[in-house]
Design an enzyme around this catalytic site. Structure first.
Site, mmCIF file in Angstrom:
data_model
loop_
_atom_site.group_PDB
_atom_site.id
_atom_site.type_symbol
_atom_site.label_atom_id
_atom_site.label_comp_id
_atom_site.label_asym_id
_atom_site.label_seq_id
_atom_site.Cartn_x
_atom_site.Cartn_y
_atom_site.Cartn_z
ATOM 1 N N ASP A 59 -7.768 -4.437 34.760
ATOM 2 C CA ASP A 59 -8.365 -4.344 33.423
ATOM 3 C C ASP A 59 -8.340 -5.716 32.740
ATOM 4 O O ASP A 59 -8.882 -5.887 31.646
ATOM 5 C CB ASP A 59 -7.710 -3.244 32.576
ATOM 6 C CG ASP A 59 -6.223 -3.469 32.347
ATOM 7 O OD1 ASP A 59 -5.687 -4.488 32.825
ATOM 8 O OD2 ASP A 59 -5.594 -2.606 31.698
ATOM 9 N N ASP A 98 -7.134 -0.424 38.555
ATOM 10 C CA ASP A 98 -6.248 -0.320 37.391
ATOM 11 C C ASP A 98 -6.621 0.912 36.577
ATOM 12 O O ASP A 98 -7.810 1.147 36.326
ATOM 13 C CB ASP A 98 -6.469 -1.551 36.507
ATOM 14 C CG ASP A 98 -5.186 -2.281 36.189
ATOM 15 O OD1 ASP A 98 -4.096 -1.731 36.476
ATOM 16 O OD2 ASP A 98 -5.270 -3.395 35.658
ATOM 17 N N GLU A 197 5.469 -8.622 35.997
ATOM 18 C CA GLU A 197 4.691 -9.660 35.302
ATOM 19 C C GLU A 197 5.543 -10.375 34.255
ATOM 20 O O GLU A 197 6.163 -9.729 33.399
ATOM 21 C CB GLU A 197 3.449 -9.035 34.627
ATOM 22 C CG GLU A 197 2.633 -10.085 33.863
ATOM 23 C CD GLU A 197 1.221 -9.660 33.492
ATOM 24 O OE1 GLU A 197 0.781 -8.569 33.916
ATOM 25 O OE2 GLU A 197 0.564 -10.434 32.772
HETATM 26 O O1 KIV Z 1 -5.297 -6.426 35.102
HETATM 27 C C1 KIV Z 1 -4.760 -7.266 35.839
HETATM 28 O O2 KIV Z 1 -5.370 -8.222 36.330
HETATM 29 C C2 KIV Z 1 -3.336 -7.086 36.134
HETATM 30 C C3 KIV Z 1 -2.638 -8.207 36.863
HETATM 31 C C4 KIV Z 1 -2.358 -9.310 35.934
HETATM 32 C C5 KIV Z 1 -1.446 -7.732 37.578
HETATM 33 O O3 KIV Z 1 -2.767 -6.099 35.784
#
Ligand code: KIV
Length: 296
Positions: A59, A98, A197
């Site tokens: 996301d 995601d 993260e």
């Molecule tokens: O949305 C995304 O790119 C993420 C990464 C930073 C792990 O969740």
């Protein structure tokens, strides 16, 4: 009749795809897992060609592709579409979609329903959700429905407001302990991997030791089982401040601006297009066309 226990219709589907259990094997062998985000078919194809193991349809697209200030407004439909595009380009890497904010918080039923959409309509191999707490039960429910789940703790951008902004997490002993406990709970719920993260390396390494499933770090130091970076950050698509943990492996933005500048110059000077960029017509047809009266 073939001795292969795998029917042909499955063989073609799985041909070349990285098997999910291989990730745990990689952790036990000490082989690092490579993950990157991608949001469309060309980037999926390029990531596959470069030999990455996991692609995240993140996301983060809301910010790096669609120009929003945060990931919060990203919709499930957007992730479904982008996952369809990425899976058309990427064949070997496992593609993880995601779950955007608002797509899994309400109930286990909502979480399962939306995870099913990402797999069934998007073609994802797995889904990812953020946080410990109530997300642990959601992860368990989705795993129970037969869909692999990746957890994500530390800086969780969907709830950045609660965390006080886009800030490193787990920087006190108490918060670090909580973070490792969340990761352990996500593994117990059946997650096949957990993203860490923006956490200090000591905390990421402790979580990596505490889990039997792989950890994938972003801004978490070198002690995790794998790393992930955001496509546009690592390839230098834009100017300006990137998070501290980003390493830019290319300056694609500069190359694009230079190429577009050359194109604009050649269009304006009339040096593009050249003869070789045009389509031919048989001479007699052209002559007949040029002799014919022009339409009124
Ligand atoms: O949305 C995304 O790119 C993420 C990464 C930073 C792990 O969740």
């Amino acid at each position: 009749m073939s001795d292969d226990p795998k029917p042909a219709r499955y063989a073609s589907w799985t041909a070349g795809k990285l098997p999910l259990p291989e990730l745990a094997e990689m952790k036990s062998r000490g082989d690092k897992i490579v993950m990157v985000t991608a949001y469309d078919a060309p980037s999926g194809r390029l990531a596959d060609a470069a030999g990455v193991d996991l692609i995240l349809v993140g996301d983060s697209s809301g910010m790096v592709v669609h120009g929003r200030e945060s990931t919060v407004p990203v919709s499930l439909d957007e992730i479904v579409f982008m996952t369809q595009w990425v899976t058309r380009g990427a064949k070997r890497p496992l593609v993880i979609a995601d779950m955007p904010f608002g797509s899994y918080e309400e109930s286990d039923e909502q979480a399962v329903r939306n995870a099913v959409r990402l797999v069934k309509e998007g073609g994802a191999d797995a889904v990812k959700l953020e946080r410990g707490g109530t997300s642990v039960a959601r992860a368990r429910a989705i795993v129970g429905a037969g869909i692999p789940v990746m957890g994500h703790v530390g800086l969780t951008p969907q709830t950045a407001t609660v965390l006080g902004g886009f800030k490193a997490q787990g920087r006190t002993a108490e918060r670090a302990q909580q973070l490792v406990e969340d990761a352990v709970a996500l593994e117990a719920a059946g997650c096949f991997a957990v993203v860490l993260e923006a956490v200090p390396p000591a905390v990421a390494s402790a979580a990596t030791r505490a889990l039997t499933v792989p950890t994938i770090g972003i801004g978490a130091g070198a002690g995790t089982d794998g790393q992930v970076l955001v496509w546009h950050d690592m390839l230098g698509f834009y100017e300006g401040r990137a998070p501290r943990f980003v390493k830019r492996y290319a300056e694609v933005g500069e190359s694009i601006v230079a190429a577009l500048g050359r194109y604009a110059e050649e269009v304006r000077s009339g040096t593009f297009p050249e003869e070789r960029h045009t389509y031919r017509m048989p001479d007699e047809e052209r002559e007949a066309f040029e002799r014919a009266p022009s339409p009124k």
